[in-house]
Design a protein around this motif. Structure first.
Motif, PDB file in Angstrom:
ATOM      1  N   GLU A 192       0.838  -1.189   0.000  1.00 19.67           N
ATOM      2  CA  GLU A 192       0.000   0.000   0.000  1.00 19.67           C
ATOM      3  C   GLU A 192       0.881   1.249   0.000  1.00 19.67           C
ATOM      4  N   GLY A 193       0.295   2.377  -0.373  1.00 12.86           N
ATOM      5  CA  GLY A 193       1.065   3.603  -0.519  1.00 12.86           C
ATOM      6  C   GLY A 193       1.953   3.891   0.676  1.00 12.86           C
ATOM      7  N   ILE A 194       3.248   4.024   0.394  1.00 11.85           N
ATOM      8  CA  ILE A 194       4.210   4.260   1.459  1.00 11.85           C
ATOM      9  C   ILE A 194       4.252   5.759   1.755  1.00 11.85           C
ATOM     10  N   GLU A 195       3.964   6.108   2.981  1.00 10.28           N
ATOM     11  CA  GLU A 195       3.974   7.506   3.403  1.00 10.28           C
ATOM     12  C   GLU A 195       5.034   7.671   4.487  1.00 10.28           C
ATOM     13  N   LEU A 196       5.991   8.549   4.206  1.00 13.08           N
ATOM     14  CA  LEU A 196       7.081   8.798   5.146  1.00 13.08           C
ATOM     15  C   LEU A 196       7.189  10.294   5.365  1.00 13.08           C
ATOM     16  N   ALA A 197       6.481  10.782   6.366  1.00 11.60           N
ATOM     17  CA  ALA A 197       6.559  12.204   6.686  1.00 11.60           C
ATOM     18  C   ALA A 197       7.968  12.538   7.182  1.00 11.60           C
ATOM     19  N   ASN A 198       8.464  13.712   6.772  1.00  8.74           N
ATOM     20  CA  ASN A 198       9.778  14.225   7.190  1.00  8.74           C
ATOM     21  C   ASN A 198      10.943  13.489   6.550  1.00  8.74           C
ATOM     22  N   PHE A 199      10.678  12.709   5.498  1.00  3.59           N
ATOM     23  CA  PHE A 199      11.730  12.010   4.765  1.00  3.59           C
ATOM     24  C   PHE A 199      11.543  12.234   3.265  1.00  3.59           C
ATOM     25  N   THR A 200      12.654  12.266   2.545  1.00  5.91           N
ATOM     26  CA  THR A 200      12.615  11.983   1.110  1.00  5.91           C
ATOM     27  C   THR A 200      13.163  10.575   0.932  1.00  5.91           C
ATOM     28  N   TRP A 201      12.699   9.865  -0.065  1.00  5.42           N
ATOM     29  CA  TRP A 201      13.104   8.478  -0.190  1.00  5.42           C
ATOM     30  C   TRP A 201      13.022   8.016  -1.635  1.00  5.42           C
ATOM     31  N   LEU A 202      13.695   6.912  -1.927  1.00  4.80           N
ATOM     32  CA  LEU A 202      13.578   6.266  -3.229  1.00  4.80           C
ATOM     33  C   LEU A 202      13.748   4.771  -3.040  1.00  4.80           C
ATOM     34  N   GLN A 203      13.096   4.017  -3.917  1.00  8.96           N
ATOM     35  CA  GLN A 203      13.163   2.555  -3.850  1.00  8.96           C
ATOM     36  C   GLN A 203      14.408   2.085  -4.573  1.00  8.96           C
ATOM     37  N   LEU A 204      15.118   1.146  -3.962  1.00  6.73           N
ATOM     38  CA  LEU A 204      16.376   0.643  -4.506  1.00  6.73           C
ATOM     39  C   LEU A 204      16.119  -0.606  -5.340  1.00  6.73           C
ATOM     40  N   GLY A 205      15.622  -0.396  -6.523  1.00  5.58           N
ATOM     41  CA  GLY A 205      15.369  -1.510  -7.429  1.00  5.58           C
ATOM     42  C   GLY A 205      14.040  -2.192  -7.167  1.00  5.58           C
ATOM     43  N   ARG A 206      13.824  -3.290  -7.876  1.00  7.96           N
ATOM     44  CA  ARG A 206      12.579  -4.044  -7.748  1.00  7.96           C
ATOM     45  C   ARG A 206      12.591  -4.933  -6.510  1.00  7.96           C
ATOM     46  N   ASP A 207      11.385  -5.367  -6.122  1.00  9.54           N
ATOM     47  CA  ASP A 207      11.286  -6.323  -5.017  1.00  9.54           C
ATOM     48  C   ASP A 207      11.944  -7.645  -5.418  1.00  9.54           C
ATOM     49  N   VAL A 208      12.588  -8.267  -4.447  1.00 12.46           N
ATOM     50  CA  VAL A 208      13.272  -9.548  -4.685  1.00 12.46           C
ATOM     51  C   VAL A 208      12.452 -10.658  -4.030  1.00 12.46           C
TER      52      VAL A 208
END
Length: 415
Positions: free
Chosen positions: A66-82
């Motif tokens: 489900e939608g990942i919400e991270l208040a007070n952070f910037t973030w990025l996903q490191l590749g696809r799920d394994v």
């Protein structure tokens, strides 16, 4: 009696089967969130790795986080799920792992999670059901970024620089243009976090910078950001100069120390110039022999005619009206040959000697030489006419000043 025993055994069998079915209907589903950082209390802007690991004892037909919400952070996903298969306690599990790089944007105790994974399960008989698996929640204590020189804050695991010149700038060929390419790579940061290019400005230098190139490579251990800057540089004067060093401070998140990245200083000089920086070039023989001879002979000639000798400044001023300037002859020869680079070099030296800025008067030539325009289309004739007017006005002003000084008259300010 035998009938009652059979009935009891049959009841136990049904109860055991019901319990087994209940166990089969409740699979083991766990989702765990863990964080990894180079310090228990990272700084603002420092990378924190978040791992979401799900272990599911079930047959999964559909899934989505489900939608990942991270208040007070910037973030990025490191590749696809394994996704992978594993066994635990003799049972086969389906495992999924997702990695995120988080960058806290403010200090304090920040909440992370919980995260939710929506699953559609198949019980093996064709019946499907939907469930949501929630992870644990975490807290992260973040420290404010420290004060740094210049105010730039760059936390990273490692930062490297590649500073490349395509020629030796200490011995440039006449009219040559040097290309400098600087590549900075930061492990644990995106390209957007790298600093802007420095301003390369010097009164003796003409410099053009190409559009910068920024790229970010995604790895399972975090992003790797790269920025590339490229300049084309050429001295606008014949005298040597030195381009100062440029420092980029950065914070080593592994050693927890500030470090310094340096674009090294660089000397610029034409190969024909041998005088060291900060000292005047050695006077050539012909530069002082002719003035010396004229200084001796002309006063003698004036005395023979029973005239009072003129001041040396006025004598030289009169000679300039009669004798063509050597650089003027060289400019004319370069114009006739169509040698734009030689013409520009001589004109710049002559303009500097007369107190004019070469960059302003020779902007059209510089644009052609530095920005790739064909130099054959340069209209040297019209440019030469305009420069002759500039030199004529400068020489006339110098003659008036010399005449006034010879008679003790204070020169009036120009303009």
């Amino acid at each position: 009696m035998v009938g009652k025993l059979i009935a009891v055994l049959f009841g136990l069998f049904l109860a055991f089967g019901a319990a087994t079915s209940a166990d089969a209907a409740e699979p083991d589903l766990t989702l765990e969130a863990t964080i990894e950082a180079d310090s228990l209390e990272p700084y603002v802007g420092e990378m924190v790795l978040l791992t979401l690991r799900g272990d599911y004892d079930a047959f999964i037909t559909l899934e989505r986080f489900e939608g990942i919400e991270l208040a007070n952070f910037t973030w990025l996903q490191l590749g696809r799920d394994v996704w992978s298969k594993s066994r635990k306690n003799g049972r086969e599990y389906t495992t999924v792992e997702r990695k995120l790089a988080l960058y806290p944007q403010k200090p304090g105790t920040l909440a992370i999670g919980p995260f939710r994974h929506r699953l559609t399960l198949d019980d093996g008989s064709g019946r499907r059901s939907e469930t949501i698996v929630a992870s644990n929640a975490l807290d992260l204590t973040v420290k404010p970024k420290p004060a740094t020189d210049g105010g730039w804050w760059l936390p990273a695991k490692n930062v490297t620089i590649d500073d490349h010149w395509d020629m030796d700038t200490a011995r440039l060929a006449d009219g040559a243009t040097a290309t400098r390419t600087v590549t900075i790579t930061a492990v644990g940061q995106t390209a957007a976090a790298l600093p802007p290019p420095p301003k390369v400005v010097a009164p003796w230098l003409i410099a053009f910078i190409a559009p910068e190139i920024r790229t970010t490579e995604i790895t399972r251990d975090g992003p790797v950001g790269t920025v590339q800057w490229q300049w084309r540089m050429r001295p606008s004067r014949s005298e040597p100069g030195r381009l100062p060093a440029y420092h980029i401070p950065w914070f080593d998140t592994q050693s927890r120390e500030m470090r310094d990245l340096v674009m090294k200083s660089r000397r610029f000089a034409y190969a024909t110039i041998t005088a060291p920086e900060g000292s005047a070039a050695r006077t050539r023989l012909e530069n002082w022999l002719l003035p010396l001879a004229l200084g001796l002979l002309l006063p003698v000639g004036a005395a023979l005619h029973r005239r009072r000798p003129l001041p040396a400044r006025e004598i030289l001023a009169r000679l300039r009206r009669w004798l063509p300037e050597r650089d003027a002859l060289a400019m004319r020869a370069a114009r006739i040959r169509g040698d734009v680079r030689a013409y520009r070099r001589i004109a710049a030296k002559r303009l500097s000697r007369h107190g004019h800025a070469p960059e302003q008067e020779l902007a059209a030539i510089d644009a052609a030489l530095f920005r790739g325009a064909p130099v054959q289309v340069m209209d040297l004739h019209s440019l030469d006419r305009r420069l002759r007017e500039v030199f004529h006005r400068a020489e006339a002003a110098n003659e008036i000043d010399a005449w006034q000084r010879g008679r003790g008259i204070a020169a009036r300010p120009r303009g």
